[in-house]
Design a protein around this motif. Structure first.
Motif, PDB file in Angstrom:
ATOM      1  N   PHE A   1       3.071  -1.044   4.277  1.00 28.18           N
ATOM      2  CA  PHE A   1       2.650   0.332   4.023  1.00 28.18           C
ATOM      3  C   PHE A   1       3.905   1.185   3.803  1.00 28.18           C
ATOM      4  O   PHE A   1       4.836   1.146   4.611  1.00 28.18           O
ATOM      5  CB  PHE A   1       1.862   0.890   5.204  1.00 28.18           C
ATOM      6  CG  PHE A   1       0.647   0.089   5.553  1.00 28.18           C
ATOM      7  CD1 PHE A   1      -0.573   0.301   4.909  1.00 28.18           C
ATOM      8  CD2 PHE A   1       0.698  -0.902   6.544  1.00 28.18           C
ATOM      9  CE1 PHE A   1      -1.694  -0.438   5.239  1.00 28.18           C
ATOM     10  CE2 PHE A   1      -0.421  -1.639   6.869  1.00 28.18           C
ATOM     11  CZ  PHE A   1      -1.611  -1.408   6.217  1.00 28.18           C
ATOM     12  N   TYR A   2       3.903   1.958   2.725  1.00 24.55           N
ATOM     13  CA  TYR A   2       5.080   2.766   2.424  1.00 24.55           C
ATOM     14  C   TYR A   2       4.657   4.047   1.720  1.00 24.55           C
ATOM     15  O   TYR A   2       3.486   4.234   1.356  1.00 24.55           O
ATOM     16  CB  TYR A   2       6.080   1.982   1.573  1.00 24.55           C
ATOM     17  CG  TYR A   2       5.611   1.662   0.166  1.00 24.55           C
ATOM     18  CD1 TYR A   2       6.071   2.373  -0.934  1.00 24.55           C
ATOM     19  CD2 TYR A   2       4.708   0.629  -0.080  1.00 24.55           C
ATOM     20  CE1 TYR A   2       5.656   2.084  -2.225  1.00 24.55           C
ATOM     21  CE2 TYR A   2       4.281   0.322  -1.356  1.00 24.55           C
ATOM     22  CZ  TYR A   2       4.772   1.053  -2.423  1.00 24.55           C
ATOM     23  OH  TYR A   2       4.344   0.765  -3.702  1.00 24.55           O
ATOM     24  N   ILE A   3       5.599   4.956   1.574  1.00 22.47           N
ATOM     25  CA  ILE A   3       5.360   6.188   0.812  1.00 22.47           C
ATOM     26  C   ILE A   3       6.432   6.315  -0.259  1.00 22.47           C
ATOM     27  O   ILE A   3       7.611   6.109   0.006  1.00 22.47           O
ATOM     28  CB  ILE A   3       5.347   7.449   1.707  1.00 22.47           C
ATOM     29  CG1 ILE A   3       6.628   7.547   2.542  1.00 22.47           C
ATOM     30  CG2 ILE A   3       4.120   7.464   2.586  1.00 22.47           C
ATOM     31  CD1 ILE A   3       6.717   8.820   3.364  1.00 22.47           C
ATOM     32  N   ALA A   4       6.010   6.615  -1.458  1.00 19.32           N
ATOM     33  CA  ALA A   4       6.912   6.847  -2.580  1.00 19.32           C
ATOM     34  C   ALA A   4       6.242   7.834  -3.513  1.00 19.32           C
ATOM     35  O   ALA A   4       5.021   7.812  -3.690  1.00 19.32           O
ATOM     36  CB  ALA A   4       7.244   5.537  -3.303  1.00 19.32           C
ATOM     37  N   ASP A   5       7.025   8.711  -4.091  1.00 25.62           N
ATOM     38  CA  ASP A   5       6.469   9.749  -4.960  1.00 25.62           C
ATOM     39  C   ASP A   5       5.821   9.168  -6.204  1.00 25.62           C
ATOM     40  O   ASP A   5       4.925   9.764  -6.767  1.00 25.62           O
ATOM     41  CB  ASP A   5       7.558  10.751  -5.356  1.00 25.62           C
ATOM     42  CG  ASP A   5       8.004  11.590  -4.166  1.00 25.62           C
ATOM     43  OD1 ASP A   5       7.147  11.930  -3.328  1.00 25.62           O
ATOM     44  OD2 ASP A   5       9.211  11.859  -4.048  1.00 25.62           O
TER      45      ASP A   5
ATOM     46  N   VAL B   1       0.843  -1.188   0.000  1.00 23.56           N
ATOM     47  CA  VAL B   1       0.000   0.000   0.000  1.00 23.56           C
ATOM     48  C   VAL B   1       0.882   1.244   0.000  1.00 23.56           C
ATOM     49  O   VAL B   1       1.570   1.544   0.985  1.00 23.56           O
ATOM     50  CB  VAL B   1      -0.924   0.012   1.238  1.00 23.56           C
ATOM     51  CG1 VAL B   1      -1.859   1.218   1.184  1.00 23.56           C
ATOM     52  CG2 VAL B   1      -1.706  -1.289   1.337  1.00 23.56           C
ATOM     53  N   ASN B   2       0.865   1.962  -1.131  1.00 26.04           N
ATOM     54  CA  ASN B   2       1.570   3.236  -1.200  1.00 26.04           C
ATOM     55  C   ASN B   2       0.635   4.316  -0.656  1.00 26.04           C
ATOM     56  O   ASN B   2      -0.235   4.833  -1.370  1.00 26.04           O
ATOM     57  CB  ASN B   2       1.979   3.549  -2.642  1.00 26.04           C
ATOM     58  CG  ASN B   2       2.869   4.787  -2.744  1.00 26.04           C
ATOM     59  OD1 ASN B   2       2.902   5.627  -1.852  1.00 26.04           O
ATOM     60  ND2 ASN B   2       3.597   4.880  -3.847  1.00 26.04           N
ATOM     61  N   LEU B   3       0.794   4.627   0.608  1.00 24.73           N
ATOM     62  CA  LEU B   3      -0.111   5.567   1.276  1.00 24.73           C
ATOM     63  C   LEU B   3      -0.077   6.945   0.633  1.00 24.73           C
ATOM     64  O   LEU B   3      -1.099   7.636   0.574  1.00 24.73           O
ATOM     65  CB  LEU B   3       0.267   5.672   2.755  1.00 24.73           C
ATOM     66  CG  LEU B   3       0.021   4.418   3.599  1.00 24.73           C
ATOM     67  CD1 LEU B   3       0.711   4.543   4.953  1.00 24.73           C
ATOM     68  CD2 LEU B   3      -1.470   4.181   3.788  1.00 24.73           C
ATOM     69  N   LEU B   4       1.071   7.360   0.145  1.00 26.70           N
ATOM     70  CA  LEU B   4       1.190   8.686  -0.460  1.00 26.70           C
ATOM     71  C   LEU B   4       0.419   8.766  -1.764  1.00 26.70           C
ATOM     72  O   LEU B   4      -0.316   9.735  -2.013  1.00 26.70           O
ATOM     73  CB  LEU B   4       2.662   9.024  -0.680  1.00 26.70           C
ATOM     74  CG  LEU B   4       2.951  10.418  -1.235  1.00 26.70           C
ATOM     75  CD1 LEU B   4       2.471  11.496  -0.283  1.00 26.70           C
ATOM     76  CD2 LEU B   4       4.454  10.579  -1.513  1.00 26.70           C
TER      77      LEU B   4
ATOM     78  N   GLN C   1      13.797  -0.548  -1.405  1.00 26.01           N
ATOM     79  CA  GLN C   1      12.644   0.328  -1.216  1.00 26.01           C
ATOM     80  C   GLN C   1      12.875   1.235  -0.011  1.00 26.01           C
ATOM     81  O   GLN C   1      13.237   0.781   1.065  1.00 26.01           O
ATOM     82  CB  GLN C   1      11.371  -0.494  -0.985  1.00 26.01           C
ATOM     83  CG  GLN C   1      10.111   0.337  -0.792  1.00 26.01           C
ATOM     84  CD  GLN C   1       9.749   1.117  -2.045  1.00 26.01           C
ATOM     85  OE1 GLN C   1       9.529   0.532  -3.094  1.00 26.01           O
ATOM     86  NE2 GLN C   1       9.675   2.437  -1.927  1.00 26.01           N
ATOM     87  N   THR C   2      12.679   2.525  -0.204  1.00 25.78           N
ATOM     88  CA  THR C   2      12.710   3.478   0.900  1.00 25.78           C
ATOM     89  C   THR C   2      11.277   3.899   1.215  1.00 25.78           C
ATOM     90  O   THR C   2      10.346   3.633   0.460  1.00 25.78           O
ATOM     91  CB  THR C   2      13.549   4.712   0.543  1.00 25.78           C
ATOM     92  OG1 THR C   2      12.987   5.331  -0.626  1.00 25.78           O
ATOM     93  CG2 THR C   2      14.992   4.331   0.269  1.00 25.78           C
TER      94      THR C   2
ATOM     95  N   THR D   1       4.574  15.402  -1.498  1.00 25.22           N
ATOM     96  CA  THR D   1       5.748  14.584  -1.781  1.00 25.22           C
ATOM     97  C   THR D   1       6.170  13.818  -0.530  1.00 25.22           C
ATOM     98  O   THR D   1       5.796  14.170   0.597  1.00 25.22           O
ATOM     99  CB  THR D   1       6.918  15.448  -2.264  1.00 25.22           C
ATOM    100  OG1 THR D   1       7.191  16.460  -1.282  1.00 25.22           O
ATOM    101  CG2 THR D   1       6.576  16.105  -3.595  1.00 25.22           C
ATOM    102  N   ALA D   2       6.973  12.785  -0.728  1.00 29.62           N
ATOM    103  CA  ALA D   2       7.362  11.902   0.369  1.00 29.62           C
ATOM    104  C   ALA D   2       8.153  12.626   1.442  1.00 29.62           C
ATOM    105  O   ALA D   2       8.006  12.344   2.635  1.00 29.62           O
ATOM    106  CB  ALA D   2       8.174  10.726  -0.180  1.00 29.62           C
TER     107      ALA D   2
END
Length: 383
Positions: A376-380, A193-196, A322-323, A208-209
């Motif tokens: 769960f992660y955030i990526a632009d 899940v890309n929360l961003l 992955q960051t 943005t992240a």
């Protein structure tokens, strides 16, 4: 039984954990056992190479559905090496002939309906040891009495124990990181899940992240989304595991682990000026300060990053980097450390009058892709 030597990876993990090096690539393809559906006959002992490995534990996936690190250490056993995990598929429904009777029709009742059962075998172990030599005669001159000498020896022992703890913690986190890499590498979108991206889609923003953890609206959305998944995962579904198995995770079997920077941002930005904290607070969770290592400065790109090679089911390990990973959610049976065995052996050198302790640790680290796991992660950009 396959046993892998781990001295290089645990030494690297120690350096990452202590902040001595940057976050570097971890090859986890030989660390975590993802299980086999077929148990091969070449699983033999490591002594005479003739004794077939015995199954030491059998796990039945037999949880009654009623509707409706992180501690991943599991039990150990003295004999056997194989963990066998057995599960049964849900049978399909058929027509009830009692309400569809036809004149002259024959109704057979002697058909055999075989249950659909599958088994996974986890039969790998990783091992390392820490060596330290001790002497008493040669250092007596440095101390005033036996109590001081014993205090010195005790200090050395404590250093070894601390080293073993750091290395075990590092391996536990890498068990989680390997599962995270497996999911990020899979095609199941509901497990990653890309929360961003989701927030920008529903809000119309272009956040943005690098600014997400300071944005109240994003933090509210993230908290809400994680709560939604905690509710969804309790229902029987095939959507939250890579194996497409019908699974559900009860509340007491659910682990939610969040990056502490994310959890702390939510607490400060959402709870500091809110009267009803329960409406915006994050769901029950554990926190970790980083997934793989702190880097040299605890930069967000380091602490939220995994850089691993995973066993993707072929001969060549798959690279996953992955960051922006904010948290993971998983079933108790999705991953773990089993059959942990710590022991100390000693040898004495009579000629030189010293003895060496060998502090040994081995255990089985496993991932089961048939169990529920969400990252769960955030990526632009969606990855």
């Amino acid at each position: 039984m396959k046993v892998t030597q781990l001295k290089d990876i645990v030494n690297s993990a120690t350096s990452e954990v202590l902040g001595k090096t940057d976050v570097v690539n971890d090859d986890l393809s030989n660390l975590v056992d993802v299980g086999n559906e077929i148990f091969n006959s070449d699983n033999v002992d490591n002594y005479v190479k003739k004794l077939i490995d015995r199954i030491g534990q059998v796990i039945f996936v037999n949880r009654l559905y009623a509707g409706g690190v992180p501690s991943v250490l599991m039990d150990s056993w003295e004999y056997g090496s194989v963990v066998e995990k057995i599960s049964a598929d849900m049978p399909e429904a058929d027509e009830n002939d009692s309400w569809n009777l036809q004149d002259g029709q024959t109704y057979s009742q002697d058909t055999f309906y075989q249950p659909k059962v599958s088994a996974k075998f986890f039969n790998s172990k990783v091992t390392f040891d820490v060596k330290l030599s001790f002497t008493t005669e040669q250092v007596k001159e440095s101390f005033s009495n036996v109590n001081e000498l014993n205090g010195f020896i005790s200090m050395l022992e404590t250093g070894v124990k601390n080293s073993m703890t750091v290395k075990l913690d590092g391996l536990i986190m890498r068990t989680i990181n390997n599962m995270t890499g497996q999911i990020l590498n899979s095609a199941n979108g509901l497990q990653k899940v890309n929360l961003l991206t989701e927030y920008n889609a529903v809000s119309g923003q272009t956040l943005t992240a690098n600014k997400a953890l300071m944005d109240k609206d994003f933090l509210k959305f993230a908290s809400l989304t994680i709560k939604k998944y905690q509710a969804r995962i309790t229902k029987m579904s095939t959507l939250f595991n890579a194996g497409g198995k019908a699974r559900f995770t009860t509340t007491d079997n659910l682990h939610t682990v969040l990056l502490s920077d994310f959890a702390d941002s939510a607490e400060v930005y959402l709870l500091s000026d809110t009267y009803h904290n329960d409406t915006v607070s994050l769901p029950n969770h554990e926190t970790v300060p980083y997934w793989q290592g702190s880097g040299k400065s605890y930069a967000f790109d380091d602490i939220s990053k995994i850089d691993v090679k995973i066993d993707a089911g072929n001969k060549t390990p798959k690279q996953v980097t992955q960051t922006g990973i904010l948290g993971v959610m998983f079933d108790t049976n999705a991953l773990g450390v089993s059959n942990l065995n710590q022991r100390t052996t000693t040898s004495y050198n009579a000629r030189a009058e010293f003895y060496t302790n060998y502090y040994k640790m081995d255990a089985g680290y496993f991932n089961d892709l048939n169990e529920n796991f969400v990252v769960f992660y955030i990526a632009d950009q969606a990855k």
